[in-house]
Design a protein around this motif. Structure first.
Motif, short mmCIF file in Angstrom:
data_model
loop_
_atom_site.label_atom_id
_atom_site.label_comp_id
_atom_site.label_asym_id
_atom_site.label_seq_id
_atom_site.Cartn_x
_atom_site.Cartn_y
_atom_site.Cartn_z
N PRO A 89 0.81 -1.23 0.00
CA PRO A 89 0.00 0.00 0.00
C PRO A 89 0.84 1.27 0.00
N GLU A 90 2.16 1.16 0.20
CA GLU A 90 2.98 2.38 0.29
C GLU A 90 3.42 2.89 -1.08
N PHE A 91 3.16 2.14 -2.14
CA PHE A 91 3.49 2.70 -3.46
C PHE A 91 2.38 2.42 -4.48
N VAL A 92 2.47 3.15 -5.59
CA VAL A 92 1.48 3.02 -6.66
C VAL A 92 1.92 1.93 -7.64
N VAL A 93 0.98 1.08 -8.00
CA VAL A 93 1.20 0.09 -9.05
C VAL A 93 0.44 0.56 -10.28
N ILE A 94 1.17 0.70 -11.39
CA ILE A 94 0.52 1.10 -12.65
C ILE A 94 0.47 -0.11 -13.57
N VAL A 95 -0.73 -0.42 -14.02
CA VAL A 95 -0.90 -1.51 -14.99
C VAL A 95 -1.23 -0.87 -16.34
N ASP A 96 -0.33 -1.06 -17.28
CA ASP A 96 -0.45 -0.46 -18.61
C ASP A 96 -1.21 -1.45 -19.51
N GLU A 97 -2.49 -1.15 -19.70
CA GLU A 97 -3.36 -2.10 -20.42
C GLU A 97 -3.54 -1.73 -21.89
N ALA A 98 -2.46 -1.37 -22.55
CA ALA A 98 -2.54 -0.98 -23.97
C ALA A 98 -3.20 -2.08 -24.83
N TYR A 99 -3.03 -3.34 -24.40
CA TYR A 99 -3.49 -4.47 -25.24
C TYR A 99 -4.59 -5.29 -24.60
N VAL A 100 -5.19 -4.77 -23.53
CA VAL A 100 -6.10 -5.59 -22.73
C VAL A 100 -7.34 -6.04 -23.50
N ASP A 101 -7.75 -5.27 -24.50
CA ASP A 101 -9.00 -5.58 -25.20
C ASP A 101 -8.91 -6.80 -26.12
N PHE A 102 -7.68 -7.31 -26.31
CA PHE A 102 -7.53 -8.47 -27.20
C PHE A 102 -7.57 -9.77 -26.41
N GLY A 103 -8.51 -9.85 -25.47
CA GLY A 103 -8.75 -11.13 -24.80
C GLY A 103 -8.17 -11.27 -23.41
N ALA A 104 -7.68 -10.18 -22.81
CA ALA A 104 -7.22 -10.25 -21.42
C ALA A 104 -8.28 -9.63 -20.51
N GLU A 105 -8.02 -9.66 -19.22
CA GLU A 105 -9.00 -9.16 -18.26
C GLU A 105 -8.48 -7.86 -17.65
N SER A 106 -9.30 -6.83 -17.62
CA SER A 106 -8.86 -5.52 -17.14
C SER A 106 -8.86 -5.44 -15.61
N CYS A 107 -7.89 -4.69 -15.08
CA CYS A 107 -7.81 -4.42 -13.63
C CYS A 107 -8.73 -3.29 -13.20
N VAL A 108 -9.47 -2.70 -14.14
CA VAL A 108 -10.36 -1.60 -13.74
C VAL A 108 -11.31 -2.07 -12.63
N SER A 109 -11.68 -3.34 -12.67
CA SER A 109 -12.59 -3.88 -11.64
C SER A 109 -11.98 -3.81 -10.24
N LEU A 110 -10.66 -3.61 -10.13
CA LEU A 110 -10.00 -3.59 -8.81
C LEU A 110 -9.78 -2.18 -8.27
N VAL A 111 -9.94 -1.16 -9.11
CA VAL A 111 -9.53 0.19 -8.65
C VAL A 111 -10.40 0.68 -7.49
N GLY A 112 -11.63 0.22 -7.41
CA GLY A 112 -12.52 0.64 -6.32
C GLY A 112 -11.99 0.25 -4.95
N GLN A 113 -11.35 -0.91 -4.85
CA GLN A 113 -10.86 -1.39 -3.55
C GLN A 113 -9.42 -0.97 -3.27
N HIS A 114 -8.70 -0.51 -4.28
CA HIS A 114 -7.27 -0.28 -4.09
C HIS A 114 -6.86 1.13 -4.51
#
Ligand SMILES: *Cc1c(COP(=O)(O)O)cnc(C)c1O
Length: 351
Positions: free
Chosen positions: A173-198
């Motif tokens: 929790p002491e640092f920011v994790v950045i997930v660069d989802e430039a390619y997420v729409d081609f069949g991967a799962e987005s972390c946007v669902s996690l931003v509410g809790q983190h």
């Protein structure tokens, strides 16, 4: 060079993929989408009255933030937009990573991260990917000033499961994790669902790849409101109007044409699976990709030779230097006939 500052002299800029004009290529080297943008985007841009270009655009690009927020079911205040995700990444490094501690990203990753670190004076560490080209989140521990990686990773195409990313974010929790989802729409799962809790998770995406708008320069970030406020503070200290009127109009329209977007992504995924099978049947090593490109290694021919051979055949792919990746080429997935042509050319290699 006489007038360059020492800092400018020390820079080693990012090297973008070639944009050659010497002949017609099957251009599969910069992960552009082979399909045109949605017709709705063209209409929206045509409908943007030239007279309005007298006026500055909305500095907040509110209309676009609303479209993105609605698409991802987050609050408008959780969305930041910028001039391509490269700019959003740059603002994020400035806002969250210039904290005196080293940040970390994988040894095989998007090479712009290192460029930004050097530009902004941020030190960094590069934990190696595993032998299977996967990210091991245990390699990213307390004491760091931040972590960033693409998911799926570039240039490998390999996807890190959300549960592992959540572990990383929860443990640190002491640092920011950045997930660069430039390619997420081609069949991967987005972390946007996690931003509410983190509150320490920032997700960055772009319209350049999956929405065929590399030329419009639109990227965005989604995260906790405090992170977004930090990004706005940096942006408003640098350029208040990163998105022009045409970009805002076109990007909004892209989010409103869901069916065309899905159709294009599905076709790219289908072509990716086809090409993977073709290459594997010819004994290439191809890590399972969830992106719009494959990272492929020929059983004997090295990456540079493969790249040069394909170029001579009118097919442009990307070859990247680096000890662990120099034997690979990165092939952007294209239209069906382009992928067939590529396989035909590979079959003639060495003949
Ligand atoms: C293409 C790419 C970007 C940059 O995209 P733009 O929005 O066009 O600036 C960012 N990150 C990764 C991993 C990419 O491959």
């Amino acid at each position: 060079m006489k007038y360059w500052s020492p800092a400018t002299k020390a820079l080693a800029p990012y090297i973008p993929g070639e944009q050659l004009q010497d002949r017609q290529y099957i251009k599969r080297n910069t992960n552009e989408n082979p399909f045109p943008p949605s017709e709705a985007v063209a209409q929206a841009i045509h409908g943007c009255a030239p007279d309005t270009l007298r006026l500055y655009p909305d500095p907040e690009a509110r209309e676009l933030k609303e479209a993105i927020a609605a698409y991802y079911r987050v609050k408008d205040a959780q969305v930041f937009v910028g001039n391509g995700s490269d700019e959003v990444l740059g603002f994020s490094f400035l806002a969250f990573f210039r904290n005196g501690r080293p940040i970390a990203f994988p040894d095989i990753s998007y090479s712009f991260y290192q460029v930004y670190c050097d530009l902004f004076g941020i030190s960094y560490q590069c934990p190696p990917l595993t032998d299977r080209y996967e990210i091991d989140v245990n390699d990213y521990q307390a004491g760091l000033g931040g972590v960033i990686f693409p998911n799926p990773n570039a240039p490998t195409g390999v996807f890190t499961p959300l549960a592992e990313i959540e572990t990383l974010v929860r443990r640190n929790p002491e640092f920011v994790v950045i997930v660069d989802e430039a390619y997420v729409d081609f069949g991967a799962e987005s972390c946007v669902s996690l931003v509410g809790q983190h509150p320490n998770l920032l997700v960055i995406q772009t319209l350049s790849k999956s929405r065929s708008l590399a030329g419009l320069r639109v990227g965005f970030a989604i995260g906790h409101e405090d992170l977004i406020a930090g990004l706005n503070r940096v942006k408003n200290s640098f350029n208040s109007y990163p998105l022009d009127r045409l970009a805002i109009c076109g990007a909004v329209a892209a989010f409103h044409d869901q069916s065309y977007f899905e159709e294009c992504c599905a076709r790219i995924i289908r072509n990716r699976e086809w090409l993977t099978a073709e290459l594997e049947s010819r004994s290439y090593f191809v890590p399972a990709s969830r992106a719009n490109f494959l990272f492929a290694r020929h059983p004997v021919v090295n990456g540079e030779t493969l790249y040069s051979y394909l170029k001579s055949e009118g097919i442009l792919v990307r070859h990247l230097a680096g000890p662990r990746i120099k034997d690979f080429v990165r092939i952007t997935i294209g239209k069906e006939h382009e992928m067939q042509r590529l396989v035909e050319a590979l079959d003639c290699l060495g003949r």
